[in-house]
Design a protein around this motif. Structure first.
Motif, PDB file in Angstrom:
ATOM      1  N   MET A 100       1.437   4.237 -39.632  1.00 26.98           N
ATOM      2  CA  MET A 100       1.507   4.844 -40.970  1.00 26.98           C
ATOM      3  C   MET A 100       2.362   3.981 -41.887  1.00 26.98           C
ATOM      4  SD  MET A 100       2.892   8.637 -42.100  1.00 26.98           S
ATOM      5  CE  MET A 100       1.576   9.460 -41.222  1.00 26.98           C
ATOM      6  N   ALA A 101       1.961   3.890 -43.163  1.00 26.54           N
ATOM      7  CA  ALA A 101       2.703   3.092 -44.132  1.00 26.54           C
ATOM      8  C   ALA A 101       4.085   3.677 -44.365  1.00 26.54           C
ATOM      9  CB  ALA A 101       1.930   3.044 -45.446  1.00 26.54           C
ATOM     10  N   GLU A 102       5.032   2.798 -44.682  1.00 27.24           N
ATOM     11  CA  GLU A 102       6.368   3.256 -45.012  1.00 27.24           C
ATOM     12  C   GLU A 102       6.329   4.040 -46.315  1.00 27.24           C
ATOM     13  OE1 GLU A 102       8.687  -0.365 -44.929  1.00 27.24           O
ATOM     14  OE2 GLU A 102       9.389   0.157 -42.927  1.00 27.24           O
ATOM     15  N   CYS A 103       7.290   4.961 -46.457  1.00 25.07           N
ATOM     16  CA  CYS A 103       7.237   5.943 -47.538  1.00 25.07           C
ATOM     17  C   CYS A 103       8.266   5.682 -48.629  1.00 25.07           C
ATOM     18  CB  CYS A 103       7.453   7.342 -46.952  1.00 25.07           C
ATOM     19  SG  CYS A 103       7.485   8.667 -48.187  1.00 25.07           S
ATOM     20  N   ILE A 104       7.822   5.874 -49.865  1.00 22.04           N
ATOM     21  CA  ILE A 104       8.696   5.911 -51.033  1.00 22.04           C
ATOM     22  C   ILE A 104       8.683   7.332 -51.568  1.00 22.04           C
ATOM     23  CG2 ILE A 104       8.998   5.183 -53.431  1.00 22.04           C
ATOM     24  CD1 ILE A 104       7.757   2.518 -52.671  1.00 22.04           C
ATOM     25  N   PHE A 105       9.848   7.885 -51.827  1.00 22.70           N
ATOM     26  CA  PHE A 105       9.964   9.193 -52.468  1.00 22.70           C
ATOM     27  C   PHE A 105      10.281   8.935 -53.933  1.00 22.70           C
ATOM     28  CE2 PHE A 105      11.907  13.183 -53.705  1.00 22.70           C
ATOM     29  CZ  PHE A 105      11.224  14.138 -52.967  1.00 22.70           C
ATOM     30  N   LEU A 106       9.303   9.173 -54.797  1.00 22.47           N
ATOM     31  CA  LEU A 106       9.425   8.882 -56.215  1.00 22.47           C
ATOM     32  C   LEU A 106       9.718  10.172 -56.981  1.00 22.47           C
ATOM     33  CD1 LEU A 106       9.244   7.080 -58.689  1.00 22.47           C
ATOM     34  CD2 LEU A 106       6.739   7.180 -58.531  1.00 22.47           C
ATOM     35  N   ALA A 107      10.967  10.375 -57.314  1.00 30.88           N
ATOM     36  CA  ALA A 107      11.385  11.562 -58.058  1.00 30.88           C
ATOM     37  C   ALA A 107      11.170  11.312 -59.544  1.00 30.88           C
ATOM     38  CB  ALA A 107      12.859  11.867 -57.779  1.00 30.88           C
ATOM     39  N   GLY A 108      10.351  12.168 -60.165  1.00 29.49           N
ATOM     40  CA  GLY A 108       9.991  11.957 -61.560  1.00 29.49           C
ATOM     41  C   GLY A 108       8.726  11.132 -61.686  1.00 29.49           C
ATOM     42  N   ALA A 109       7.756  11.390 -60.826  1.00 31.28           N
ATOM     43  CA  ALA A 109       6.553  10.560 -60.756  1.00 31.28           C
ATOM     44  C   ALA A 109       5.631  10.728 -61.950  1.00 31.28           C
ATOM     45  CB  ALA A 109       5.790  10.847 -59.471  1.00 31.28           C
ATOM     46  N   THR A 110       5.775  11.822 -62.719  1.00 25.52           N
ATOM     47  CA  THR A 110       4.885  12.021 -63.872  1.00 25.52           C
ATOM     48  C   THR A 110       5.565  11.663 -65.186  1.00 25.52           C
ATOM     49  OG1 THR A 110       5.500  14.364 -64.038  1.00 25.52           O
ATOM     50  CG2 THR A 110       3.553  13.819 -62.718  1.00 25.52           C
ATOM     51  N   GLY A 111       6.766  11.093 -65.122  1.00 23.13           N
ATOM     52  CA  GLY A 111       7.444  10.658 -66.341  1.00 23.13           C
ATOM     53  C   GLY A 111       6.827   9.384 -66.889  1.00 23.13           C
ATOM     54  N   ALA A 112       7.347   8.917 -68.020  1.00 23.71           N
ATOM     55  CA  ALA A 112       6.785   7.738 -68.687  1.00 23.71           C
ATOM     56  C   ALA A 112       6.777   6.527 -67.770  1.00 23.71           C
ATOM     57  CB  ALA A 112       7.574   7.444 -69.964  1.00 23.71           C
ATOM     58  N   ILE A 113       7.879   6.265 -67.087  1.00 21.71           N
ATOM     59  CA  ILE A 113       7.928   5.143 -66.160  1.00 21.71           C
ATOM     60  C   ILE A 113       7.233   5.505 -64.854  1.00 21.71           C
ATOM     61  CG2 ILE A 113       9.434   3.658 -64.783  1.00 21.71           C
ATOM     62  CD1 ILE A 113      11.459   3.774 -67.046  1.00 21.71           C
ATOM     63  N   GLY A 114       7.465   6.699 -64.356  1.00 24.94           N
ATOM     64  CA  GLY A 114       6.927   7.102 -63.062  1.00 24.94           C
ATOM     65  C   GLY A 114       5.429   6.953 -62.965  1.00 24.94           C
ATOM     66  N   ARG A 115       4.712   7.347 -63.987  1.00 27.42           N
ATOM     67  CA  ARG A 115       3.252   7.297 -63.890  1.00 27.42           C
ATOM     68  C   ARG A 115       2.714   5.871 -64.012  1.00 27.42           C
ATOM     69  NH1 ARG A 115       0.870  11.111 -68.355  1.00 27.42           N
ATOM     70  NH2 ARG A 115       2.563  12.437 -67.599  1.00 27.42           N
ATOM     71  N   ARG A 116       3.499   4.941 -64.556  1.00 27.71           N
ATOM     72  CA  ARG A 116       3.111   3.526 -64.569  1.00 27.71           C
ATOM     73  C   ARG A 116       3.527   2.840 -63.270  1.00 27.71           C
ATOM     74  NH1 ARG A 116      -0.450   3.086 -68.557  1.00 27.71           N
ATOM     75  NH2 ARG A 116       0.028   0.900 -69.028  1.00 27.71           N
ATOM     76  N   LEU A 117       4.618   3.345 -62.685  1.00 23.45           N
ATOM     77  CA  LEU A 117       5.177   2.749 -61.481  1.00 23.45           C
ATOM     78  C   LEU A 117       4.441   3.150 -60.214  1.00 23.45           C
ATOM     79  CD1 LEU A 117       7.423   1.235 -59.957  1.00 23.45           C
ATOM     80  CD2 LEU A 117       8.869   3.273 -60.248  1.00 23.45           C
ATOM     81  N   ALA A 118       4.056   4.411 -60.106  1.00 20.43           N
ATOM     82  CA  ALA A 118       3.441   4.912 -58.874  1.00 20.43           C
ATOM     83  C   ALA A 118       2.246   4.075 -58.421  1.00 20.43           C
ATOM     84  CB  ALA A 118       3.043   6.373 -59.052  1.00 20.43           C
ATOM     85  N   PRO A 119       1.302   3.718 -59.315  1.00 24.75           N
ATOM     86  CA  PRO A 119       0.161   2.912 -58.850  1.00 24.75           C
ATOM     87  C   PRO A 119       0.575   1.525 -58.361  1.00 24.75           C
ATOM     88  CG  PRO A 119      -0.335   3.982 -60.944  1.00 24.75           C
ATOM     89  CD  PRO A 119       1.127   4.149 -60.716  1.00 24.75           C
ATOM     90  N   LEU A 120       1.672   0.990 -58.883  1.00 27.71           N
ATOM     91  CA  LEU A 120       2.144  -0.311 -58.419  1.00 27.71           C
ATOM     92  C   LEU A 120       2.600  -0.225 -56.965  1.00 27.71           C
ATOM     93  CD1 LEU A 120       4.220  -1.523 -61.521  1.00 27.71           C
ATOM     94  CD2 LEU A 120       1.813  -1.970 -60.986  1.00 27.71           C
ATOM     95  N   TYR A 121       3.325   0.844 -56.648  1.00 32.73           N
ATOM     96  CA  TYR A 121       3.749   1.044 -55.263  1.00 32.73           C
ATOM     97  C   TYR A 121       2.551   1.282 -54.347  1.00 32.73           C
ATOM     98  CZ  TYR A 121       8.683   1.658 -56.680  1.00 32.73           C
ATOM     99  OH  TYR A 121       9.953   1.481 -57.153  1.00 32.73           O
ATOM    100  N   VAL A 122       1.613   2.101 -54.802  1.00 36.94           N
ATOM    101  CA  VAL A 122       0.424   2.389 -53.995  1.00 36.94           C
ATOM    102  C   VAL A 122      -0.359   1.111 -53.717  1.00 36.94           C
ATOM    103  CG1 VAL A 122      -1.799   3.583 -53.976  1.00 36.94           C
ATOM    104  CG2 VAL A 122       0.241   4.789 -54.766  1.00 36.94           C
ATOM    105  N   ALA A 123      -0.515   0.288 -54.754  1.00 41.45           N
ATOM    106  CA  ALA A 123      -1.269  -0.957 -54.599  1.00 41.45           C
ATOM    107  C   ALA A 123      -0.591  -1.925 -53.633  1.00 41.45           C
ATOM    108  CB  ALA A 123      -1.459  -1.622 -55.958  1.00 41.45           C
TER     109      ALA A 123
END
Length: 242
Positions: free
Chosen positions: A1-24
């Motif tokens: 299983m892939a290592e996990c990031i816990f992204l608190a505030g994932a739907t904020g202005a930065i969070g929603r731009r950042l989350a796909p970068l981590y996923v990719a």
């Protein structure tokens, strides 16, 4: 299983731009929101949605214990669209509470869950008056009188708690955000930074950053960002491909 990031505030202005970068990059991303209505958005981004309130310490503790993240990323804010002046006084109080009480809960839960690294969002416009450009060693403003003091106390609390935690701690002092989701289409004010470049800094800091503080802003004589450019390989002109 892939290592996990816990992204608190994932739907904020930065969070929603950042989350796909981590996923990719191949990470498993667990992202928080306070609104169940936003869970679908997170799923679209490839994120495992988690509805939790950062002020509910017990629920947050259980959530991190279940996720067992290697990294916790603190992008929590509570600000009105476009920093609406009519709503900022009340929002500043809420945001300061997130930075103090919310950060305390998040740090405690991260440590208990065995996380190794923590990244946290701070601001680059909290420095005390002094010669420009400000570098990371310059003191923050300690004049806690008036409305600005509410923000300053919150920032000081957040940074102190994160940097003193028994984790590899990185604080990103962002300039004034603009771009998608911020309410500002163009740069405004001293030391601006595009939201995509801000997200990129949090992506790079995940693996390249040594513990400490980094200024993240465009070069206009306000903030010295040479440290981020040198150690993270960060560039202010970086943008997410349309």
């Amino acid at each position: 299983m892939a290592e996990c990031i816990f992204l608190a505030g994932a739907t904020g202005a930065i969070g929603r731009r950042l989350a796909p970068l981590y996923v990719a990059s191949g990470w498993r991303v667990v992202g928080t929101t306070r609104s169940s209505a936003k869970a679908a958005l997170l799923r679209e981004l490839g994120v495992e949605p988690l509805v939790v309130d950062v002020f509910d310490a017990a629920a947050l503790h259980d959530a991190l214990a279940a996720a067992r993240p290697q990294v916790v990323v603190h992008q929590l804010t509570d600000l009105p669209p476009a920093l609406d002046p009519a709503r900022m006084a009340e929002a500043a109080q809420r945001n300061a509470r997130i930075r103090s009480e919310g950060t305390r809960n998040l740090v405690a839960a991260a440590v208990a869950a065995g996380a190794q690294r923590m990244l946290a969002q701070s601001i680059g416009f909290a420095y005390a008056d002094g010669p420009l450009p400000h570098n990371e060693d310059d003191p923050l403003d300690s004049d806690f009188d008036g409305p600005r003091g509410v923000t300053l106390r919150g920032v000081a609390s957040l940074e102190q708690q994160v940097l003193q935690a028994p984790l590899e701690a990185i604080v990103l002092r962002y300039g004034r955000l603009y771009g998608p989701g911020t309410g500002f289409g163009t740069a405004s004010g001293a030391g601006p930074v595009h939201v995509d470049a801000a997200a990129r800094a949090a992506e790079l800091a995940l693996t390249r950053g040594t513990p400490g503080i980094y200024n993240i802003a465009e070069t206009d004589g306000t903030l010295d960002c040479a440290k981020a450019e040198r150690l993270l390989g960060w560039r202010a002109d970086w943008r997410i491909a349309p």
